[in-house]
Design a protein around this motif. Sequence first.
Motif, PDB file in Angstrom:
ATOM      1  N   GLU A 132     -31.214  33.915  73.504  1.00 39.36           N
ATOM      2  CA  GLU A 132     -32.440  34.477  74.079  1.00 39.36           C
ATOM      3  C   GLU A 132     -32.238  35.832  74.741  1.00 39.36           C
ATOM      4  O   GLU A 132     -33.211  36.482  75.110  1.00 39.36           O
ATOM      5  N   ASP A 133     -30.984  36.278  74.873  1.00 41.04           N
ATOM      6  CA  ASP A 133     -30.722  37.591  75.454  1.00 41.04           C
ATOM      7  C   ASP A 133     -30.567  38.668  74.379  1.00 41.04           C
ATOM      8  O   ASP A 133     -30.295  39.814  74.691  1.00 41.04           O
ATOM      9  N   THR A 134     -30.750  38.293  73.109  1.00 44.34           N
ATOM     10  CA  THR A 134     -30.418  39.201  72.014  1.00 44.34           C
ATOM     11  C   THR A 134     -31.582  39.424  71.051  1.00 44.34           C
ATOM     12  O   THR A 134     -32.167  38.475  70.541  1.00 44.34           O
ATOM     13  N   LEU A 135     -31.868  40.692  70.815  1.00 46.56           N
ATOM     14  CA  LEU A 135     -32.818  41.092  69.785  1.00 46.56           C
ATOM     15  C   LEU A 135     -32.023  41.313  68.509  1.00 46.56           C
ATOM     16  O   LEU A 135     -31.060  42.082  68.499  1.00 46.56           O
ATOM     17  N   GLU A 136     -32.406  40.608  67.455  1.00 45.52           N
ATOM     18  CA  GLU A 136     -31.783  40.784  66.150  1.00 45.52           C
ATOM     19  C   GLU A 136     -32.769  41.535  65.276  1.00 45.52           C
ATOM     20  O   GLU A 136     -33.947  41.173  65.223  1.00 45.52           O
ATOM     21  N   LEU A 137     -32.308  42.579  64.612  1.00 43.84           N
ATOM     22  CA  LEU A 137     -33.237  43.388  63.836  1.00 43.84           C
ATOM     23  C   LEU A 137     -32.682  43.758  62.482  1.00 43.84           C
ATOM     24  O   LEU A 137     -31.488  43.732  62.251  1.00 43.84           O
ATOM     25  N   THR A 138     -33.607  44.070  61.595  1.00 46.70           N
ATOM     26  CA  THR A 138     -33.284  44.662  60.301  1.00 46.70           C
ATOM     27  C   THR A 138     -34.193  45.873  60.173  1.00 46.70           C
ATOM     28  O   THR A 138     -35.417  45.742  60.216  1.00 46.70           O
ATOM     29  N   LEU A 139     -33.576  47.041  60.080  1.00 47.28           N
ATOM     30  CA  LEU A 139     -34.351  48.281  59.991  1.00 47.28           C
ATOM     31  C   LEU A 139     -34.286  48.794  58.558  1.00 47.28           C
ATOM     32  O   LEU A 139     -33.207  48.963  57.999  1.00 47.28           O
ATOM     33  N   ARG A 140     -35.485  49.024  57.991  1.00 47.93           N
ATOM     34  CA  ARG A 140     -35.595  49.507  56.609  1.00 47.93           C
ATOM     35  C   ARG A 140     -36.490  50.741  56.597  1.00 47.93           C
ATOM     36  O   ARG A 140     -37.666  50.643  56.929  1.00 47.93           O
TER      37      ARG A 140
END
Length: 142
Positions: free
Chosen positions: A19-27
């Motif tokens: 819950e402390d982490t933003l996971e992202l995929t940037l395209r």
Amino acid sequence: MIEHVQKIGKHTFRVGEHEDTLELTLRGDIAPDEVKQIFDFMEPRFAGRSYMLITGDVSQLGRMGAEARRAVIREASRIPPIRGLVYCRATFSAKVVTELVIRAYALFTGADLPIQFVEGEAEARAWLEKRRAQLAGAAPLR
């Protein structure tokens, strides 16, 4: 835990396993209006936390113009301090964009913000665990 996922343009943002982490995929490119939407997503999900971490795949990241970078600085106060960032599969241009944005963010907020670039998710997860351990031993933030 309830998983939160948001698609913004071609990009995907998720709070899941930690819950402390933003996971992202940037395209592709990141537009100024997308920056505001990203912070709209992050603000309620990280409210009340003393810090947050960011990880993800930036292998397809495009450009982030000056106005979008300025939008990050304008919106930064809406979230807890970012205390670590680890990206997988970053191209040279993704590293440059990241350095520009995150260094400006760190200057603006005074955050201690290490950045790490790794090849895969296993390395990223290991780095995040190490960073969490460092932060657990640190003085309280904010």
